[in-house]
Structure formats: structure tokens, C-alpha cells
Design a protein around this motif. Structure first.
Motif, mmCIF file in Angstrom:
data_model
loop_
_atom_site.group_PDB
_atom_site.id
_atom_site.type_symbol
_atom_site.label_atom_id
_atom_site.label_comp_id
_atom_site.label_asym_id
_atom_site.label_seq_id
_atom_site.Cartn_x
_atom_site.Cartn_y
_atom_site.Cartn_z
ATOM 1 N N LEU A 174 -6.445 10.148 -3.951
ATOM 2 C CA LEU A 174 -6.754 9.062 -3.029
ATOM 3 C C LEU A 174 -5.646 8.914 -1.978
ATOM 4 O O LEU A 174 -4.471 8.781 -2.323
ATOM 5 C CB LEU A 174 -6.907 7.778 -3.842
ATOM 6 C CG LEU A 174 -7.553 6.578 -3.176
ATOM 7 C CD1 LEU A 174 -8.941 6.919 -2.668
ATOM 8 C CD2 LEU A 174 -7.616 5.433 -4.168
ATOM 9 N N GLN A 186 -3.611 4.024 -1.290
ATOM 10 C CA GLN A 186 -3.540 3.431 -2.614
ATOM 11 C C GLN A 186 -2.918 2.047 -2.535
ATOM 12 O O GLN A 186 -2.102 1.771 -1.667
ATOM 13 C CB GLN A 186 -2.683 4.316 -3.541
ATOM 14 C CG GLN A 186 -3.189 5.749 -3.603
ATOM 15 C CD GLN A 186 -2.392 6.622 -4.560
ATOM 16 O OE1 GLN A 186 -1.422 6.177 -5.157
ATOM 17 N NE2 GLN A 186 -2.828 7.864 -4.708
ATOM 18 N N SER A 187 -3.305 1.217 -3.470
ATOM 19 C CA SER A 187 -2.696 -0.094 -3.600
ATOM 20 C C SER A 187 -1.444 0.038 -4.468
ATOM 21 O O SER A 187 -1.437 0.804 -5.429
ATOM 22 C CB SER A 187 -3.705 -1.044 -4.245
ATOM 23 O OG SER A 187 -3.145 -2.314 -4.376
ATOM 24 N N SER A 214 -4.405 12.591 -8.629
ATOM 25 C CA SER A 214 -4.524 11.386 -7.812
ATOM 26 C C SER A 214 -4.647 11.776 -6.341
ATOM 27 O O SER A 214 -3.665 11.962 -5.639
ATOM 28 C CB SER A 214 -3.292 10.513 -8.035
ATOM 29 O OG SER A 214 -3.172 9.553 -7.024
ATOM 30 N N TRP A 218 0.819 -1.199 0.000
ATOM 31 C CA TRP A 218 0.000 0.000 0.000
ATOM 32 C C TRP A 218 0.854 1.250 0.000
ATOM 33 O O TRP A 218 2.043 1.194 0.329
ATOM 34 C CB TRP A 218 -0.909 0.020 1.243
ATOM 35 C CG TRP A 218 -1.651 -1.258 1.438
ATOM 36 C CD1 TRP A 218 -1.273 -2.306 2.232
ATOM 37 C CD2 TRP A 218 -2.875 -1.654 0.816
ATOM 38 N NE1 TRP A 218 -2.191 -3.320 2.140
ATOM 39 C CE2 TRP A 218 -3.187 -2.951 1.277
ATOM 40 C CE3 TRP A 218 -3.750 -1.036 -0.081
ATOM 41 C CZ2 TRP A 218 -4.324 -3.639 0.874
ATOM 42 C CZ3 TRP A 218 -4.876 -1.720 -0.489
ATOM 43 C CH2 TRP A 218 -5.161 -2.996 -0.011
ATOM 44 N N ASN A 271 -12.823 8.988 3.422
ATOM 45 C CA ASN A 271 -13.140 8.870 1.995
ATOM 46 C C ASN A 271 -13.458 7.407 1.756
ATOM 47 O O ASN A 271 -12.727 6.522 2.217
ATOM 48 C CB ASN A 271 -11.927 9.342 1.183
ATOM 49 C CG ASN A 271 -12.021 8.985 -0.288
ATOM 50 O OD1 ASN A 271 -11.837 7.822 -0.665
ATOM 51 N ND2 ASN A 271 -12.290 9.961 -1.122
ATOM 52 N N PHE A 272 -14.569 7.129 1.074
ATOM 53 C CA PHE A 272 -15.055 5.750 1.004
ATOM 54 C C PHE A 272 -14.111 4.827 0.243
ATOM 55 O O PHE A 272 -13.917 3.675 0.634
ATOM 56 C CB PHE A 272 -16.448 5.716 0.392
ATOM 57 C CG PHE A 272 -17.506 6.225 1.332
ATOM 58 C CD1 PHE A 272 -17.908 5.462 2.425
ATOM 59 C CD2 PHE A 272 -18.068 7.474 1.174
ATOM 60 C CE1 PHE A 272 -18.863 5.928 3.319
ATOM 61 C CE2 PHE A 272 -19.023 7.953 2.062
ATOM 62 C CZ PHE A 272 -19.421 7.175 3.140
ATOM 63 N N GLN A 273 -13.535 5.334 -0.836
ATOM 64 C CA GLN A 273 -12.612 4.495 -1.596
ATOM 65 C C GLN A 273 -11.394 4.131 -0.753
ATOM 66 O O GLN A 273 -10.956 2.971 -0.737
ATOM 67 C CB GLN A 273 -12.163 5.265 -2.836
ATOM 68 C CG GLN A 273 -12.233 4.468 -4.114
ATOM 69 C CD GLN A 273 -11.778 5.300 -5.295
ATOM 70 O OE1 GLN A 273 -12.058 6.496 -5.380
ATOM 71 N NE2 GLN A 273 -11.076 4.665 -6.215
ATOM 72 N N ALA A 274 -10.874 5.113 -0.028
ATOM 73 C CA ALA A 274 -9.723 4.853 0.841
ATOM 74 C C ALA A 274 -10.126 3.907 1.972
ATOM 75 O O ALA A 274 -9.378 2.996 2.347
ATOM 76 C CB ALA A 274 -9.190 6.176 1.404
ATOM 77 N N ARG A 275 -11.323 4.118 2.515
ATOM 78 C CA ARG A 275 -11.824 3.252 3.585
ATOM 79 C C ARG A 275 -11.918 1.797 3.118
ATOM 80 O O ARG A 275 -11.590 0.868 3.862
ATOM 81 C CB ARG A 275 -13.204 3.769 4.019
ATOM 82 C CG ARG A 275 -13.793 3.168 5.284
ATOM 83 C CD ARG A 275 -14.519 1.861 5.097
ATOM 84 N NE ARG A 275 -15.417 1.776 3.965
ATOM 85 C CZ ARG A 275 -16.730 1.949 4.019
ATOM 86 N NH1 ARG A 275 -17.306 2.249 5.164
ATOM 87 N NH2 ARG A 275 -17.478 1.814 2.938
ATOM 88 N N ASN A 276 -12.351 1.614 1.877
ATOM 89 C CA ASN A 276 -12.463 0.246 1.361
ATOM 90 C C ASN A 276 -11.095 -0.432 1.264
ATOM 91 O O ASN A 276 -10.983 -1.634 1.527
ATOM 92 C CB ASN A 276 -13.163 0.253 0.003
ATOM 93 C CG ASN A 276 -14.624 0.652 0.133
ATOM 94 O OD1 ASN A 276 -15.185 0.624 1.228
ATOM 95 N ND2 ASN A 276 -15.228 1.057 -0.974
ATOM 96 N N PHE A 277 -10.072 0.320 0.909
ATOM 97 C CA PHE A 277 -8.721 -0.248 0.912
ATOM 98 C C PHE A 277 -8.294 -0.606 2.331
ATOM 99 O O PHE A 277 -7.687 -1.654 2.555
ATOM 100 C CB PHE A 277 -7.718 0.727 0.293
ATOM 101 C CG PHE A 277 -7.706 0.711 -1.211
ATOM 102 C CD1 PHE A 277 -7.724 -0.495 -1.908
ATOM 103 C CD2 PHE A 277 -7.644 1.889 -1.938
ATOM 104 C CE1 PHE A 277 -7.692 -0.517 -3.298
ATOM 105 C CE2 PHE A 277 -7.618 1.879 -3.325
ATOM 106 C CZ PHE A 277 -7.641 0.686 -4.007
#
Length: 150
Positions: free
Chosen positions: A132, A135-136, A130, A4, A31-37
Motif C-alpha cells: 500500500l 498508509q496510516s 505491504s 501518514w 489504488n482504491f485503498q490508497a485513494r480512500n486514505f
DNA sequence: GCCAACGTTGGC
DNA sequence: GCCAACGTTGGC
């Protein structure tokens, strides 16, 4: 094992703060996208520590993920800047992991170098806009950065 | 469900 | 400090 990249503004929390703390709950991701990671992270994963919005922007060091994800306590704290009145203890919205210090680079690896290195082509952090904060990163890119001669 | 307005991120 | 990118909110 996953890899990550995690952003922080060093004026708020820097690699030097993590050197002192050794281990720290990575709170405040909203942030939902970051939370999902975050929810995909597992104890033992590896991560790059990225300094954003600073004099010197880039990867400052490396850390390991020290816990599985668990609810971010700041979402329930009305005094916290990260308080979220929509969140319920029975059904938390925001999660975090603990991070553990592994390595501080002698020289921060500047964003410009990440953009310039052909071996790192395609890294999300080098793409325009970018934003986010989690990040992966591919194993190949992670190892290349950590092994860059200093 | 669309989309304009608004707020935030983050490089420069 | 500027501004592009883009996530979120809220009216309809």
C-alpha cells in the motif's frame, strides 16, 4: 490531526526533489485503498516520506499535507501515464493532496531499523507484502521516527 | 459472485 | 533479476 506514510520511488520523485519544489501535488495514486486514505487527509496533517525500490529503502524525511483532497488532474490527461479513460470530470475517480516539505533526515531511516525497533512494532510498512503506497501511521510511531537521534 | 489469469509492487 | 504478495480484470 492524522499521520501518514507516503511511498515514492526516488528515481521518480525523491525527498531532494521535494526540498527543491517545497510543495508538490502528490499525483498518480491509482489504488482504491490508497485513494480512500487520501480522501481522509486534511490540510495540516503530517506525513513521512518513504523511499521504495531504491538502493536505500526507508523513511527519508517528513512533510505536511498542504491541501484538502482534490481531483488528480492527470486522470483526465490522455498524454499522462496516469490517464484513466473511465474517469469523468463530473465524477472523478482519483484524488490527491499537495504535500509541503518539512524535514529531510541527515540519515535515511532504513526499513531494517523500522523492523528492528520494538517501539515501532506493528507498523504496516514493516510487514511482509505491504504494498500500500499510502498508509496510516499512529501519532506515537510518527513522533518516534521524527525524533530519532541522528 | 467466483476464481483463474494477469499485472504491478517492492524487498531482496 | 527473482519472486512473493496481492490488486484487478474478465469469463463463466
Amino acid at each position: 490531526m492524522n499521520y501518514w506514510l507516503m511511498k515514492s520511488e526516488p528515481s521518480a520523485f525523491s525527498i531532494d526533489d521535494l526540498v527543491r519544489a517545497k510543495r508538490e501535488p502528490w499525483s498518480g495514486v491509482r489504488n482504491f485503498q490508497a485513494r480512500n486514505f487520501i480522501k481522509e487527509m486534511r490540510k495540516g496533517d503530517q506525513a513521512l516520506f518513504y523511499h521504495s525500490s531504491a538502493d536505500r529503502i526507508g523513511v527519508a524525511g517528513a512533510m505536511s499535507i498542504g491541501s484538502d483532497p482534490y481531483p488528480d488532474p492527470t486522470q483526465f490527461d490522455p498524454k499522462s501515464q496516469y490517464y484513466d479513460p473511465k474517469s469523468r470530470k463530473e465524477k472523478p475517480i482519483w484524488y490527491l493532496v499537495d504535500v509541503c516539505f518539512e524535514k529531510k533526515f541527515n540519515e535515511l531511516i532504513p526499513l531494517q531499523e523500522i523492523k528492528a525497533r520494538k517501539e515501532l512494532a506493528g507498523m504496516l510498512v514493516a510487514q511482509k507484502g505491504s504494498r500500500l503506497s499510502i498508509q496510516s501511521v499512529s501519532k506515537k510511531h510518527f513522533e518516534f521516527i521524527v525524533d530519532l537521534p541522528e
